[in-house]
Design a protein around this motif. Structure first.
Motif, short mmCIF file in Angstrom:
data_model
loop_
_atom_site.label_atom_id
_atom_site.label_comp_id
_atom_site.label_asym_id
_atom_site.label_seq_id
_atom_site.Cartn_x
_atom_site.Cartn_y
_atom_site.Cartn_z
N ARG A 303 46.58 35.77 47.19
CA ARG A 303 45.65 35.74 46.05
C ARG A 303 45.22 37.14 45.62
NH1 ARG A 303 41.09 31.54 47.09
NH2 ARG A 303 42.97 30.23 47.08
N LYS A 307 46.00 39.15 42.03
CA LYS A 307 44.91 39.64 41.19
C LYS A 307 45.11 41.10 40.83
CE LYS A 307 41.13 36.65 42.79
NZ LYS A 307 39.85 36.62 43.53
N TRP A 398 50.73 37.14 34.67
CA TRP A 398 49.71 37.68 35.57
C TRP A 398 48.31 37.31 35.08
CZ3 TRP A 398 51.18 39.72 40.13
CH2 TRP A 398 52.48 40.22 40.26
N ASP A 399 48.10 37.40 33.75
CA ASP A 399 46.78 37.07 33.19
C ASP A 399 46.43 35.60 33.42
OD1 ASP A 399 46.34 39.65 32.33
OD2 ASP A 399 47.14 39.30 30.31
N ASN A 402 45.49 34.93 37.05
CA ASN A 402 44.14 35.42 37.33
C ASN A 402 43.08 34.54 36.70
OD1 ASN A 402 43.84 38.24 38.80
ND2 ASN A 402 45.75 38.31 37.65
#
Length: 594
Positions: A303, A307, A398-399, A402
């Motif tokens: 995790r 991030k 990735w966004d 997150n």
């Protein structure tokens, strides 16, 4: 020492004891530790060898290397070797009708002889094998040592007998066979316990590497492999996976397929020395590194990495290609699809039991289900196909990950459509395209294949991933904790010489790599300001030194000018003083004559 009709060889100045017994026709026995090669060129089928058998010694350079030949030939022992033989043996004075060699004991202070794999076992390009997913392989290097085979399963660390196995070795003064001489590579049969347990126990007894001999043929091997009685062939290749306890194993290990392992074992069990090389080649680097992460939407260990690593992925740009991989289970092979095509694993699977995942909270009646995990895995793969597959960066992927972890990563909202919609909107992901991708790939309902999930199953089987999360850089598994510095350094180390990106050159060696990538320089802002202040101080000190130097030069110049002026003035008054002195002298003289 005895001589006569039954000839015995005596020994002088014993140093190392080596006992050899003749065996079969045309058989070579090499004993590495004492450096003695014994070659039986003709039959010694019984204890009593043919008459007029001879023993020859040859020399190699300046060192005595004994070669013992037992052969039928009507000639005497060559006189030219007597001077060498006499250093170690007493021989019968005449050729006897029979020649008794119940055992031959040599005691020679000789160095070891290095032996390579017999030509009969040499294979162009090496043997097909599978590397273990544990241990620490010396990438870019190799291990070449003598191979020893043990019939011990190596499952019980307390009962391993290092004085057993093949090839047969010399005996000590107590009559026991010497242990496997280190360093060595140990071959052991598959089965009885886990791969990690076998390799760990081999490491404990001094092995430098392990060759796991497969005991079951692959069905794809066909007639080239012969299964043991009562054993059927295997459809899938075995994987030397880590069972979760392999972190203490440091030696490398390979799995050798049965058709090849049987040949090597036969050679070793015939008491022939086999020297084997385990070699690791680094993937050919270029100006782009490929890296992939195996994980699940409920993985807690990766995790923090997910991030933080977006900025590094963006900074590396097209110089690095990232691929996320979602780990799911094949429900059909796991028995989750019944004979009637129904789902037998409750809410752990989708598509009538085809694609499954473990229940993250271990509660089948509430919370997040395995089917929810499969659905989220498919969604993330679709997001990657639309927003990351082209450039290998996937900033939107990735966004989304997150945003999902921030908003939806709990029992209440994990499968909540509104929460997922909000996460996609904040990540600027088109939810309509993703829903369409999930449906077009085969969906999650009914007994239908899903193309994207099938690709994930094939990739999982090919990689051999068992423990999650797992990171690969240039197809090499990164062993260690999944942390930002570990992965970033591994990526930067994967470039060919002269092609390292600027961000790697600037930040790979920085103590705080994340800050370096974000700020564009190594160190904190305060550190940068501190450096600027020190630079100013040094600059001022330099200017002060220059000013003082100039002042000293000017002062000395002024002093010289003053001295010159004073000397000039004094020089002007010196004539007057001299005139006055002369006038005074005349006056005094006049006074005396008065």
């Amino acid at each position: 020492m005895r001589g006569g009709k039954s000839g015995w060889f005596g020994v002088a100045n014993p140093i190392d004891v080596l006992s050899l017994v003749p065996t079969r026709r045309n058989e070579t026995i090499t004993l590495l530790s004492q450096g003695v090669c014994i070659l039986f060129l003709s039959s010694c089928d019984t204890i009593r060898c043919p008459k007029r058998s001879k023993i020859w010694f040859e020399t190699m350079g300046e060192k005595m290397i004994p070669f013992v030949f037992v052969r039928q030939r009507n000639s005497k022992i060559p006189h030219r070797t007597d001077q060498h033989l006499g250093q170690y043996f007493d021989f019968p004075s005449q050729t006897n009708d029979s020649f008794l060699i119940p055992s031959l004991t040599l005691m020679l202070p000789l160095p070891p002889i290095m032996h390579q794999v017999p030509k009969t076992l040499t294979k162009q390009g090496g043997y097909d094998h599978r590397e273990a997913l544990f241990g620490i392989p010396p990438y870019g290097g190799s291990i070449a040592q003598n191979l020893y085979y043990t019939e011990d399963s190596l499952c019980d660390a307390t009962s391993i007998n290092t004085r057993s196995g093949y090839p047969i070795r010399a005996k000590d003064s107590d009559g026991n066979m010497l242990p496997w001489p280190s360093p060595y590579i140990l071959m052991v049969d598959r089965g009885g316990c886990s791969f990690t347990q076998k390799v760990r126990n081999a490491q404990r007894v001094g092995a430098a590497g392990v060759i796991m001999a497969d005991n079951t043929c692959l069905c794809s091997a066909g007639d080239s492999c012969h299964s043991d009685p009562g054993k059927d062939c295997e459809q899938r290749e075995p994987i030397m996976a880590d069972d979760g306890s392999g972190s203490d194993i440091s030696i490398p290990s390979f799995l050798m397929f049965k058709q090849d392992a049987d040949l090597v074992k036969a050679e070793v069990m015939a008491n022939h020395v086999v020297r084997i090389e385990m070699q690791w080649s680094l993937p050919s680097p270029d100006d782009r590194v490929e890296y992939e992460l195996w994980t699940t939407p409920t993985d807690t260990i990766s995790r923090d990495f997910q991030k933080d690593f977006k900025e590094a992925a963006v900074a590396l740009g097209k110089r690095a290609y990232f691929t996320p991989q979602m780990y799911i289970y094949d429900g059909i092979k796991s028995g989750c699809q019944g004979v009637d095509g129904e789902n037998d694993c409750y809410n752990l699977c989708t598509n009538n039991g085809r694609y499954c995942a473990t229940d993250p909270d271990n509660d089948l009646d509430r919370g997040i289900s395995g089917a929810d995990v499969v659905k989220e895995s498919l969604r993330r793969m679709c997001i990657w196909q639309h927003y990351g597959q082209d450039d290998g960066v996937g900033a939107a992927w990735w966004d989304y990950v997150n945003e999902f972890m921030f908003r939806c990563n709990n029992e209440e909202y994990f499968a909540n459509n509104q929460c997922i919609k909000d996460a996609m909107e904040h990540a600027k992901v088109d939810g309509g395209k993703i829903d369409e991708c999930m449906e077009d790939s085969g969906g999650l309902e009914g007994d239908n294949q899903n193309n994207i999930l099938e690709v994930q199953l094939l990739a999982k089987d090919k990689s051999g991933v068992v423990i999650l999360p797992a990171m690969y850089v240039n197809r090499v598994s990164i062993r260690g904790s999944l942390e930002f510095p570990t992965v970033f350094k591994a990526i930067c180390a994967g470039y060919a010489s002269g092609t390292i990106p600027t961000v790697c050159a600037m930040c790979a060696g920085c103590p705080d790599q994340k800050s370096c990538i974000a700020n564009g320089y190594c160190g904190t802002k305060e550190a940068q300001e501190s450096v600027s202040t020190m630079t100013l101080v040094y600059s001022m000190m330099g200017l002060s030194f220059v000013f003082c130097l100039v002042s000293m030069i000017q002062q000395r110049r002024y002093q010289r000018q003053m001295q010159d002026q004073v000397k000039g003035i004094i020089a002007e008054y010196m004539p007057i003083d001299e005139d006055q002195a002369q006038s005074t002298s005349l006056a005094e003289e006049d006074g005396e004559f008065t």
